[in-house]
Write an enzyme that holds these catalytic residues in place. Structure first.
Site, PDB file in Angstrom:
ATOM      1  N   CYS A 102     -10.797   0.182   3.260  1.00  0.00           N
ATOM      2  CA  CYS A 102      -9.375  -0.262   2.927  1.00  0.00           C
ATOM      3  C   CYS A 102      -8.854   1.248   2.910  1.00  0.00           C
ATOM      4  CB  CYS A 102      -9.354  -0.774   1.787  1.00  0.00           C
ATOM      5  SG  CYS A 102      -7.613  -1.369   1.239  1.00  0.00           S
ATOM      6  N   GLU A 150      -5.332  -7.978   5.141  1.00  0.00           N
ATOM      7  CA  GLU A 150      -3.768  -7.607   4.940  1.00  0.00           C
ATOM      8  C   GLU A 150      -3.203  -8.447   3.943  1.00  0.00           C
ATOM      9  OE1 GLU A 150      -3.494  -4.990   5.326  1.00  0.00           O
ATOM     10  OE2 GLU A 150      -4.828  -4.300   6.870  1.00  0.00           O
ATOM     11  N   GLN A 210       0.806  -1.109   0.072  1.00  0.00           N
ATOM     12  CA  GLN A 210       0.043  -0.146   0.088  1.00  0.00           C
ATOM     13  C   GLN A 210       0.874   1.339  -0.244  1.00  0.00           C
ATOM     14  OE1 GLN A 210      -2.684  -1.589   3.246  1.00  0.00           O
ATOM     15  NE2 GLN A 210      -4.007  -0.338   2.139  1.00  0.00           N
TER      16      GLN A 210
HETATM   17  O1  GNR Z   1      -8.275   0.359   8.668  1.00  0.00           O
HETATM   18  C1  GNR Z   1      -8.738  -0.353   8.321  1.00  0.00           C
HETATM   19  N1  GNR Z   1      -9.982  -1.071   8.641  1.00  0.00           N
HETATM   20  C2  GNR Z   1     -10.634  -2.143   8.290  1.00  0.00           C
HETATM   21  C3  GNR Z   1     -11.758  -2.443   8.603  1.00  0.00           C
HETATM   22  C4  GNR Z   1     -12.235  -3.619   8.419  1.00  0.00           C
HETATM   23  C5  GNR Z   1     -11.719  -4.580   7.868  1.00  0.00           C
HETATM   24  C6  GNR Z   1     -10.341  -4.443   7.454  1.00  0.00           C
HETATM   25  C7  GNR Z   1      -9.744  -3.236   7.831  1.00  0.00           C
HETATM   26  S1  GNR Z   1      -8.208  -2.946   7.404  1.00  0.00           S
HETATM   27  C8  GNR Z   1      -8.220  -0.862   6.962  1.00  0.00           C
HETATM   28  C9  GNR Z   1      -6.863  -0.617   6.579  1.00  0.00           C
HETATM   29  C10 GNR Z   1      -6.323  -1.194   5.121  1.00  0.00           C
HETATM   30  O2  GNR Z   1      -6.499  -0.885   4.335  1.00  0.00           O
HETATM   31  N2  GNR Z   1      -5.479  -2.061   5.571  1.00  0.00           N
HETATM   32  O3  GNR Z   1      -5.146  -2.687   4.661  1.00  0.00           O
HETATM   33 NI    NI Z   2      -6.428  -2.619   2.810  1.00  0.00          NI
END
Ligand code: GNR
Ligand code: NI
Length: 174
Positions: free
Chosen positions: A94, A137, A51
């Site tokens: 995300c 992730e 990312q």
């Molecule tokens: O901040 C994030 N919140 C989230 C909420 C529910 C399921 C997954 C996430 S991960 C996300 C941050 C992100 O984009 N990680 O890759």
């Molecule tokens: Ni994500």
């Protein structure tokens, strides 16, 4: 530590498959430190190295409820060693797909093998938000985004919105 720019869909780099880390050396520790700072700043509860444009199998997370008590977690080369047949649904977001949310079903529990910040092999049992987040992730490390689990129609709507937002931003900047 440094705050890095988070890549936004439809950036094609987000679709790259990340490579395993061979040794958790100072370069990888610096990467994890920068990722954590970038994630807290965003703010988010997880971040995969891809990312910020680095195609290595590195993840940081902090799912602590109390934002004052930081509980950072570091995962190098994370692998799912077991997943439950039971599923759970969470509303996912995300950082690479800003302001878009959708209910996504995933295995409710899983076991994860990984190397920690010091390169020591660990295995944990995950459930609840931890299980959801680590699966989200690990998907990033394989070039998969949560919108890939939606219908083509819903996915197309989200992608089109992001392309439109990007064009509007470019227009304002220029
Ligand atoms: O901040 C994030 N919140 C989230 C909420 C529910 C399921 C997954 C996430 S991960 C996300 C941050 C992100 O984009 N990680 O890759
Ligand atoms: Ni994500």
């Amino acid at each position: 530590m440094a705050i890095k720019k988070i890549l936004i869909l439809p950036d094609p780099i987000l679709r790259k498959k990340s490579s395993p880390v061979e040794i958790v050396n100072d370069e990888i520790k610096k990467l994890m430190d920068d990722m954590l700072e970038t994630m807290y700043k965003a703010p988010g509860i997880g971040l995969a190295a891809i990312q910020i444009g680095v195609p290595k199998r590195v993840v940081v997370m902090d799912i602590a409820k109390d934002q004052d008590k930081k509980e950072p977690m570091y995962f190098v080369n994370p692998e799912v060693t077991w997943k439950s047949n039971e599923k759970a649904t969470y509303e996912e977001g995300c950082l690479s797909i800003p302001n878009q949310f959708a209910n996504i079903e995933r295995p409710e529990k899983c076991n994860i093998k990984y190397l920690d910040y010091f390169g020591v092999e660990k295995e944990i049992k995950a459930e609840g938000l931890l299980a959801t987040c680590i699966q989200h992730e690990i998907d990033h490390l394989n070039g998969i985004l949560f919108i890939d689990y939606l219908s083509k129609l819903k996915k197309d709507i989200i992608v089109k919105k992001l392309i439109k937002n990007k064009k509007e931003l470019e227009r304002i900047v220029v």
